[in-house]
Design a protein around this motif. Sequence first.
Motif, PDB file in Angstrom:
ATOM      1  N   ILE A  88      -1.224  -0.567  -4.350  1.00  0.00           N
ATOM      2  CA  ILE A  88      -2.495   0.160  -4.283  1.00  0.00           C
ATOM      3  C   ILE A  88      -2.313   1.549  -3.672  1.00  0.00           C
ATOM      4  O   ILE A  88      -1.530   1.738  -2.740  1.00  0.00           O
TER       5      ILE A  88
ATOM      6  N   GLU B 111      -4.438   4.707  -1.893  1.00  0.00           N
ATOM      7  CA  GLU B 111      -5.703   5.019  -1.231  1.00  0.00           C
ATOM      8  C   GLU B 111      -6.509   6.028  -2.047  1.00  0.00           C
ATOM      9  O   GLU B 111      -7.718   5.887  -2.208  1.00  0.00           O
TER      10      GLU B 111
ATOM     11  N   THR C 196      -9.632   2.491  -1.009  1.00  0.00           N
ATOM     12  CA  THR C 196      -8.708   1.449  -1.471  1.00  0.00           C
ATOM     13  C   THR C 196      -7.655   1.214  -0.388  1.00  0.00           C
ATOM     14  O   THR C 196      -6.540   1.731  -0.443  1.00  0.00           O
ATOM     15  N   TRP C 197      -8.032   0.466   0.607  1.00  0.00           N
ATOM     16  CA  TRP C 197      -7.156   0.053   1.696  1.00  0.00           C
ATOM     17  C   TRP C 197      -6.895  -1.446   1.570  1.00  0.00           C
ATOM     18  O   TRP C 197      -7.710  -2.187   1.005  1.00  0.00           O
ATOM     19  N   THR C 198      -5.809  -1.911   2.160  1.00  0.00           N
ATOM     20  CA  THR C 198      -5.549  -3.351   2.195  1.00  0.00           C
ATOM     21  C   THR C 198      -6.710  -4.084   2.864  1.00  0.00           C
ATOM     22  O   THR C 198      -7.131  -5.155   2.416  1.00  0.00           O
TER      23      THR C 198
ATOM     24  N   LEU D 190      -2.569  -0.038  -9.052  1.00  0.00           N
ATOM     25  CA  LEU D 190      -3.993   0.294  -9.148  1.00  0.00           C
ATOM     26  C   LEU D 190      -4.172   1.779  -8.883  1.00  0.00           C
ATOM     27  O   LEU D 190      -3.880   2.257  -7.788  1.00  0.00           O
TER      28      LEU D 190
ATOM     29  N   ASP E 210       0.828  -1.209   0.000  1.00  0.00           N
ATOM     30  CA  ASP E 210       0.000   0.000   0.000  1.00  0.00           C
ATOM     31  C   ASP E 210       0.860   1.256   0.000  1.00  0.00           C
ATOM     32  O   ASP E 210       2.091   1.195  -0.047  1.00  0.00           O
TER      33      ASP E 210
ATOM     34  N   THR F 209      -9.753  -3.400   2.756  1.00  0.00           N
ATOM     35  CA  THR F 209     -10.881  -3.499   1.831  1.00  0.00           C
ATOM     36  C   THR F 209     -10.738  -4.730   0.949  1.00  0.00           C
ATOM     37  O   THR F 209     -11.708  -5.463   0.698  1.00  0.00           O
ATOM     38  N   LEU F 210      -9.520  -4.978   0.480  1.00  0.00           N
ATOM     39  CA  LEU F 210      -9.268  -6.171  -0.324  1.00  0.00           C
ATOM     40  C   LEU F 210      -9.468  -7.434   0.510  1.00  0.00           C
ATOM     41  O   LEU F 210      -9.965  -8.456   0.017  1.00  0.00           O
TER      42      LEU F 210
ATOM     43  N   PRO G 262     -10.492   3.653  -7.816  1.00  0.00           N
ATOM     44  CA  PRO G 262     -11.151   3.139  -6.603  1.00  0.00           C
ATOM     45  C   PRO G 262     -11.381   1.632  -6.684  1.00  0.00           C
ATOM     46  O   PRO G 262     -11.966   1.133  -7.647  1.00  0.00           O
ATOM     47  N   PHE G 263     -10.976   0.934  -5.648  1.00  0.00           N
ATOM     48  CA  PHE G 263     -11.089  -0.520  -5.649  1.00  0.00           C
ATOM     49  C   PHE G 263     -12.540  -0.991  -5.634  1.00  0.00           C
ATOM     50  O   PHE G 263     -12.833  -2.104  -6.083  1.00  0.00           O
TER      51      PHE G 263
ATOM     52  N   GLY H 171     -11.702  -3.345  -9.612  1.00  0.00           N
ATOM     53  CA  GLY H 171     -10.924  -3.753  -8.443  1.00  0.00           C
ATOM     54  C   GLY H 171     -10.881  -5.257  -8.295  1.00  0.00           C
ATOM     55  O   GLY H 171      -9.803  -5.858  -8.196  1.00  0.00           O
TER      56      GLY H 171
END
Length: 509
Positions: free
Chosen positions: A230, A232, A65-67, A205, A26, A69-70, A208-209, A214
């Motif tokens: 990624i 943010e 887009t945070w870790t 990326l 990130d 979130t994935l 927005p994820f 995403g």
Amino acid sequence: MLTGGTFWSLVERRAELSPDAPMIVDDRDSALTFAAYRDAALRAAAGLVDLGVGQGVSVSWQLPTWTSTLVLQAALARLGAVQNPIIPVYREREVEFCVRQTGAQLFLVPSVWRGFDYQAMAEGIAAEVDGLDVVVCDGELPTGDVSVLDGIPAPQDAEEIRWVYYTSGTTSNPKGARHCDTSVMASGIAMVERQHVTADDKFGLAFPFAHIGGVSNLSVSLSSGCTLVIAETFDPADTTALFARHGVTLVGGGPAFFMAFLAEQRKQPGEPILSKLRLCSGGGAPMPGSQHYEVMAEMGGRGCGHAWGMTEAPIIAQNTPDDSDEKLAETEGRPLAGAEIKVVGFDGEPADVGVEGELWIRGPMVCRGYMDEALTASAFDGDWFHTGDVGFLDTDGYVTLTGRVKDIIIRKGENISATEIEDLLFAHPKVLDAGVIGLPDDERGERVCAVVELASGADGIALAEVGDYFRASGIMPQKIPEQLEIVDSLPRNATGKVLKHELRAQFSD
């Protein structure tokens, strides 16, 4: 390359095959391996069980887009929940519509992000929607003891509807596209082969994820073993620095993002800002042909491997680095594995090679209809989806987009492609970007209106100057803009696509 199965099975297989390989980096330079990603998803799944999430339970989330979130996507996939990612730019009206239509029982949001109070918005909506609970997640997810998952089998049916992505309507409510594991994964897995992605690649990326791109790019990572870098939020200078630090080889996004990187590159000509870049990969909006050559000449690599996709089908066609410059610049590539494209003329009959018409598609990456069955009935003919995009296929099977059905300007009975005019405007030295629309006109039916952003340093541009420029290009007179509007910035969605319905509303008077 790993293929097939459910989304969760792909997570598990990659973790077993490449446990210690970096999966996510990130913008704080924090890294997560594939095994750590799986384990974090299991802990989050256990925490979500404690909140009542399980098979078939609808969960909406609107997160940056945070870790984490994935990780959330995989946790929900492990439980077989129906997840509804919502892009961060949506506000009360759109968000309330989404959570109501999906029947969401849980809504995960940040507290305050980029100056907007998502928690207050979510709690206000929850007060009006029965059965909706709000969970605030500022980079951290609910977690629990993974032993609670022992009695909860992972989903096995990859065709079950477990994803709902919304795309903004032009005059009405957002449209919810119903996806399954197969459809959200198919494009990403096929992209690995098409663009020669390997475990050595670092994929940046820049969008927005929560957008459907995403999960498509997450599938690229899980199937190939490559690393996702990624950001943010997208900031041209900061994102460029992030991608440079981590040796990004592929940049995902679309033309608006590629233009921003080009602007950064032009601040230091002759010294590549991304020294390991081999390809800009993405779609989301039409790409001017000149952009490929500019990226290739100034940033290096093979320029732009453009693609064609939409919320209803993440990627349908895509170029490969092996394609000729002409194909890379002027087309969206060939259909991906399993995808089919046919062109239907404006008379409703199949169009010949090289002849324009509406593009219909089918394949494993196409959504399984909309949440609104009336929309499904109007958009599908059997398993063929009417995209609303206009274009043609060449003799080699490459697709070229020329506009939208709604972007065809009918001037005195003549069909005019807005995209063709935009491409010519984009090449004008005083124009940074342009959106061309048809406006109602008593005499012509519609008139051609060009809405432009001026390039840095440009001292303005007049309609007469645009006319002279078009006449010098040799274009037919009917295509010369008859109205010119200059704006500080064109309205765009999260992927950079110009929102033409807003331009029509603004300038139709």
